[in-house]
Design a protein around this motif. Sequence first.
Motif, PDB file in Angstrom:
ATOM      1  N   ALA A  77       0.481  -1.032   0.317  1.00  0.00           N
ATOM      2  CA  ALA A  77       0.113   0.437  -0.036  1.00  0.00           C
ATOM      3  C   ALA A  77       0.979   1.526   0.134  1.00  0.00           C
ATOM      4  N   ALA A  78       2.173   0.844   0.486  1.00  0.00           N
ATOM      5  CA  ALA A  78       3.291   2.058   0.115  1.00  0.00           C
ATOM      6  C   ALA A  78       3.462   2.653  -1.289  1.00  0.00           C
ATOM      7  N   PRO A  79       3.853   3.764  -1.071  1.00  0.00           N
ATOM      8  CA  PRO A  79       4.350   4.195  -2.673  1.00  0.00           C
ATOM      9  C   PRO A  79       5.490   3.559  -3.092  1.00  0.00           C
ATOM     10  N   ARG A  80       5.261   3.053  -4.840  1.00  0.00           N
ATOM     11  CA  ARG A  80       5.975   2.432  -4.906  1.00  0.00           C
ATOM     12  C   ARG A  80       7.767   2.485  -5.755  1.00  0.00           C
ATOM     13  N   ASP A  81       8.299   2.832  -4.094  1.00  0.00           N
ATOM     14  CA  ASP A  81       9.658   4.070  -4.347  1.00  0.00           C
ATOM     15  C   ASP A  81      10.611   2.969  -3.997  1.00  0.00           C
ATOM     16  N   ARG A  82      12.370   3.883  -3.989  1.00  0.00           N
ATOM     17  CA  ARG A  82      13.169   2.289  -3.450  1.00  0.00           C
ATOM     18  C   ARG A  82      13.190   2.214  -2.319  1.00  0.00           C
ATOM     19  N   ALA A  83      12.311   3.035  -1.758  1.00  0.00           N
ATOM     20  CA  ALA A  83      11.916   2.980   0.375  1.00  0.00           C
ATOM     21  C   ALA A  83      11.327   1.476   0.339  1.00  0.00           C
ATOM     22  N   LEU A  84      10.070   1.394  -0.180  1.00  0.00           N
ATOM     23  CA  LEU A  84       9.488  -0.080   0.044  1.00  0.00           C
ATOM     24  C   LEU A  84      10.446  -0.613  -0.985  1.00  0.00           C
ATOM     25  N   VAL A  85      11.385  -0.546  -1.597  1.00  0.00           N
ATOM     26  CA  VAL A  85      12.040  -2.040  -2.408  1.00  0.00           C
ATOM     27  C   VAL A  85      13.323  -2.383  -0.728  1.00  0.00           C
ATOM     28  N   VAL A  86      13.426  -1.262  -0.456  1.00  0.00           N
ATOM     29  CA  VAL A  86      14.186  -1.385   1.022  1.00  0.00           C
ATOM     30  C   VAL A  86      13.729  -2.443   2.126  1.00  0.00           C
ATOM     31  N   GLU A  87      12.097  -1.474   2.191  1.00  0.00           N
ATOM     32  CA  GLU A  87      11.432  -1.998   2.856  1.00  0.00           C
ATOM     33  C   GLU A  87      10.985  -3.612   2.991  1.00  0.00           C
ATOM     34  N   LEU A  88      11.071  -4.083   1.571  1.00  0.00           N
ATOM     35  CA  LEU A  88      10.274  -5.769   1.430  1.00  0.00           C
ATOM     36  C   LEU A  88      12.136  -6.147   1.088  1.00  0.00           C
ATOM     37  N   MET A  89      12.925  -6.092   0.960  1.00  0.00           N
ATOM     38  CA  MET A  89      14.476  -6.501   1.214  1.00  0.00           C
ATOM     39  C   MET A  89      14.462  -6.950   3.372  1.00  0.00           C
ATOM     40  N   HIS A  90      14.109  -6.098   3.803  1.00  0.00           N
ATOM     41  CA  HIS A  90      13.889  -6.605   5.509  1.00  0.00           C
ATOM     42  C   HIS A  90      12.906  -6.774   5.435  1.00  0.00           C
ATOM     43  N   TRP A  91      12.059  -7.032   5.023  1.00  0.00           N
ATOM     44  CA  TRP A  91      10.730  -7.703   5.326  1.00  0.00           C
ATOM     45  C   TRP A  91      11.432  -9.304   4.840  1.00  0.00           C
ATOM     46  N   ILE A  92      12.395  -9.486   4.009  1.00  0.00           N
ATOM     47  CA  ILE A  92      12.417 -11.031   3.555  1.00  0.00           C
ATOM     48  C   ILE A  92      13.231 -11.268   5.367  1.00  0.00           C
ATOM     49  N   ASN A  93      13.423 -10.152   5.056  1.00  0.00           N
ATOM     50  CA  ASN A  93      15.108 -10.774   6.282  1.00  0.00           C
ATOM     51  C   ASN A  93      14.730 -10.979   7.518  1.00  0.00           C
ATOM     52  N   ARG A  94      13.816 -10.578   8.214  1.00  0.00           N
ATOM     53  CA  ARG A  94      12.819 -10.400   8.735  1.00  0.00           C
ATOM     54  C   ARG A  94      12.285 -11.858   9.009  1.00  0.00           C
ATOM     55  N   ARG A  95      11.386 -12.486   8.184  1.00  0.00           N
ATOM     56  CA  ARG A  95      10.834 -13.256   7.622  1.00  0.00           C
ATOM     57  C   ARG A  95      11.407 -14.911   7.698  1.00  0.00           C
ATOM     58  N   VAL A  96      13.196 -14.707   7.831  1.00  0.00           N
ATOM     59  CA  VAL A  96      14.013 -15.876   7.744  1.00  0.00           C
ATOM     60  C   VAL A  96      14.124 -16.490   8.862  1.00  0.00           C
ATOM     61  N   ALA A  97      14.830 -14.820   9.579  1.00  0.00           N
ATOM     62  CA  ALA A  97      14.815 -15.069  11.094  1.00  0.00           C
ATOM     63  C   ALA A  97      13.291 -15.040  11.740  1.00  0.00           C
ATOM     64  N   GLU A  98      12.244 -15.344  11.621  1.00  0.00           N
ATOM     65  CA  GLU A  98      11.622 -15.154  12.620  1.00  0.00           C
ATOM     66  C   GLU A  98      11.049 -17.580  11.807  1.00  0.00           C
ATOM     67  N   ASN A  99      11.811 -17.656  10.248  1.00  0.00           N
ATOM     68  CA  ASN A  99      11.247 -19.291  10.181  1.00  0.00           C
ATOM     69  C   ASN A  99      12.273 -19.695  10.041  1.00  0.00           C
ATOM     70  N   ARG A 100      13.938 -19.508  11.148  1.00  0.00           N
ATOM     71  CA  ARG A 100      14.629 -20.030  10.276  1.00  0.00           C
ATOM     72  C   ARG A 100      14.981 -21.441  10.689  1.00  0.00           C
TER      73      ARG A 100
END
Length: 195
Positions: A77-100
């Motif tokens: 729902a956020a603007p489709r910009d560089r900040a969103l891509v960074v957030e998506l990469m952080h999200w992936i990283n958090r998901r790895v930690a949450e489902n080690r």
Amino acid sequence: MVRNPERRAALVDAAIEVLARDGSRGLTFRAVDVAAGVPNGTASNYFANRDDLLAQVTAQIHERIAPDPDEVAEVMAAPRDRALVVELMHWINRRVAENRTGYLAMLELRLEATRRPELRAALTRTFRAALDDNIRFHVDGGLPGDRTAVLLMYLAMTGLMLEQLTVPGVVPDEETGDVIAALVDRAIGPEGDAG
């Protein structure tokens, strides 16, 4: 083969735990029975052989680690910009930690695939389809960066996941955010926010 879907799912979940904890050599029907808390011989009643078990594990891991569609919609729902891509990469990283466990089991499957051509073929199809879906999601979703940028981010994030799961001190947690931001900046390039 026995047809109790709940028991089959419990056995597959137990197999994922065994795979993550003990590696592919430790993944035996007996170990799965013990981990699932069922009588000896139960897993062999549900899976024709080890390849069948590995195929079921592969499918279940992907289901386990797949993002919730509602969470995806909320993030997008956020603007489709560089900040969103960074957030998506952080999200992936958090998901790895949450489902080690799920990701460690997937790494074990990757290693096992080097010795099992059928598993390698199945994993190649699965990972290729997931990568194609990610590229389509990114490009069709109007996010900055092209197909090559998505491929670069995929490869870099896969490497980061490997480090964090196996030797977490190589990239300290306090540096991860800056590394991800730099990765996105370099993969997208200076023209990235224009698209």
